[in-house]
Enzyme design. Sequence first.
Site, mmCIF file in Angstrom:
data_model
loop_
_atom_site.group_PDB
_atom_site.id
_atom_site.type_symbol
_atom_site.label_atom_id
_atom_site.label_comp_id
_atom_site.label_asym_id
_atom_site.label_seq_id
_atom_site.Cartn_x
_atom_site.Cartn_y
_atom_site.Cartn_z
ATOM 1 C CE1 TYR A 64 -32.384 59.332 27.767
ATOM 2 C CE2 TYR A 64 -34.411 58.428 26.518
ATOM 3 C CZ TYR A 64 -33.876 58.789 27.769
ATOM 4 O OH TYR A 64 -34.487 58.891 28.533
ATOM 5 C CB CYS A 65 -28.444 57.640 27.460
ATOM 6 S SG CYS A 65 -27.346 56.774 28.813
ATOM 7 C CB VAL A 66 -24.700 55.096 25.643
ATOM 8 C CG1 VAL A 66 -25.766 54.241 25.146
ATOM 9 C CG2 VAL A 66 -23.277 54.624 25.029
ATOM 10 N N GLY A 87 -26.316 59.364 22.592
ATOM 11 C CA GLY A 87 -25.882 60.685 22.456
ATOM 12 C C GLY A 87 -24.510 60.931 22.571
#
Length: 581
Positions: free
Chosen positions: A314-316, A318
Site C-alpha cells: 500500500y502506497c510507499v 507498494g
Amino acid sequence: MAMESQQTIEPRLPTLSEMQQWTNVIGRAQQLLMEHAAGVAGHALPFDAEAIAGIQTSFADEGLALWQRFIDSGGLLREQPAAPPADSPTARRDRRFADPAWTQNPFYDLIRQSYLLVSDYMTRLADAVDGVDPKAKAKLRFATSGMLDAMAPSNFAMMNPTVVQKTIESGGENLVKGLKHMLADMQKGQLTHTDGAAFELGRNIASTPGKVIKETPLYQLIHYEPTTPRVLETPLLIFPPWINRFYILDLTPEKSFVKWAVDQGISVFLVSWKSADASMKDLIWDDYILHGQIDAIDTVRDLLGVPSVHAIGYCVAGTTLAATLALLTARGEADKVASATFFTAQVDFTQAGDLTLFIDDEQLKLVDQLSSSGFLDGRYMAATFNLLRGRDLIWNYVVNNYLLGQDYPPFDLLHWNGDTTNLPARWHKDYLIRLYRDNLLVTPGAISIDGTPIDLSLIQTPAYVQAGREDHIAPIESVWKLTEHLSGPIRFLLAGSGHIAGVINPPSAGKYQYWTCDEDQPSLADFIAHAKETPGSWWPDWLEWITGLTPATVAVKGGRRPGKGRLKALEDAPGRYVRQR
C-alpha cells in the site's frame, strides 16, 4: 435580551469609502501575490501582457456587474438575491457556502460573490505566468490556492452567518468551547479531526483476532485467525505503509479489509511496522526491503511450507514492493511471490502531483532540521498531507471545531489519520531525493539494493494495480505508470474516491464504483475510453483475480492457526508496535 432563534444579523450597506477600502485591499493582495510569485521564480515573472489585460478587464467588468446587480436589486432591501450569470465564477457550488444565508441574505451574498470573484481573478493571474520552470509555476498556483482557501470569509467568525447565528443562540458559548479545542490542539501540536476516546485498539478498531508471531527491531508479523475450515494454499502477506499505522486495513469490523479477506478463506499475514525512534536513525530503504519485506516473505513461506506468497503493498510499501520484486528477480528468486497487488502505489514520479512541490533544497534543509534527533516526527508529515487538501482537512475543521465549537464526531478513518508515526530520518531524506526528486527507480541499474542493481522492467510477477480516481497523494496518472514499467501480466483497476476511501470500500457499504477493461490498453486515456463501470466495491474483483491465479485450498490445521506452528504466539493482535507513540 431575548432574540428570535432564526434571526440573522443584518449588516448595513457599506459606504462608498468602505467599498473603496475593499478595492484597495484587493489591489494590495494582488501586489503581494505578484511579489511572492517573483520570489518563487527567483526573478521578475514574465506575463503575457495581452492576457493580463484581458484578465484585469474581465475582473473589472465582473466586479462592476456584481455591484450593479446588488444596487439594482435594492441592495439590503431586496427580498431575494439577484442570481449571477450561469457561467460566472460566482455561480459555482461550494460547500463552504452551503448555509442558505450566503445566498438569501444580501450582505452575505455580496461577500460570497466578491470572494469567489477575487479567487477567480488571482487564480487566473497565477496561471498567466509564462516562461518559467513548470515546477515554479505549480508552486505559485499551489501557494495561491492555499492563500485563497485561508482568506475565505467562511473562516472568520463575524463574516460567517452560521457562526454568527450559533454565537447568538449560545450566548457565545461556542467560541469558548472552540477556544478550548484550539488550545488543546496547540498543546499537542496537531489539528484534531475526531473524538479519539471513541476508539480503542483491539476493542473496536484493529480488532480482527490474531497473534503476533514474530518481532524484529523493524516490524511485528501478525497472523490472523482463520474463520473458514479451508483456506487458499498460497497465503496473503500485507505490507501497509510505515508512514501510517497498519490498521487503515483493519478499521472497525464492518470496514476491515483484513477481516473481509479472512472471511473469504485466505490465510492473512500482516506486517506492523515500528514507529521510528532515535535507535532507527541509520535505517535506509535497503533495510525495509531486506530486513522487512523479504524477511517477512521468507518467514511466512517457511512457516507454512509453501513456495510463494501473494503480496500487497500500500502506497510507499507498494513502491518498496516493486523494488523487492526487482531484487528477487535479479537474484533468481522471483517465484517467492506468486502475485503482487499495489494499492495506490507509484514507481515513476514524473507525475506524482503536488507532493513534489514540497521537495526542493529549502524543504530538504527543513527536513534535516526537523529530523535532528534521528527521526521525523509524524505530525509534520500529517501536516503536509493536510495541506494538500487544506480546504477539507484544515479550514473545514477550523470552522467546525474552533468557531462553531462542535463536538468531535467518532470517525474511525479520521482517528487513524491523526494517529501519526515517526519516520527514520536517513530513509526519509533518501526516499525524497532518489525517488521523488531524481526518479531513479525507473532507470535500470540506477538503484542498487544490497549491492545488486535492480531493473523494474525485468519483473514478470502477475500484478494487480489499483488507483483512486480522486487520489491527491498518488494521482491516477502516476499510478498508471506502474503498468508501463512491469513486464508481467497486469490487471489495472480504477476505483472511485481517493487514496483512502478508494481502497477501504467494503462490499457491504454499497458505495462508489470501479472501472476495468478486459483487454490491456496502451495508455491511461485508452483505458478510460474503454473501461466498464461497475457499481460498489472492487474487492470482489480482486478476490476473483487472486483465486484465479492459485485456486488450491488446504485444511486449517497446524501452522495455519496463529501460534500453532513453529512460530509461537508472542502476544495478541494488534501487538505492541502499533500502540507505541
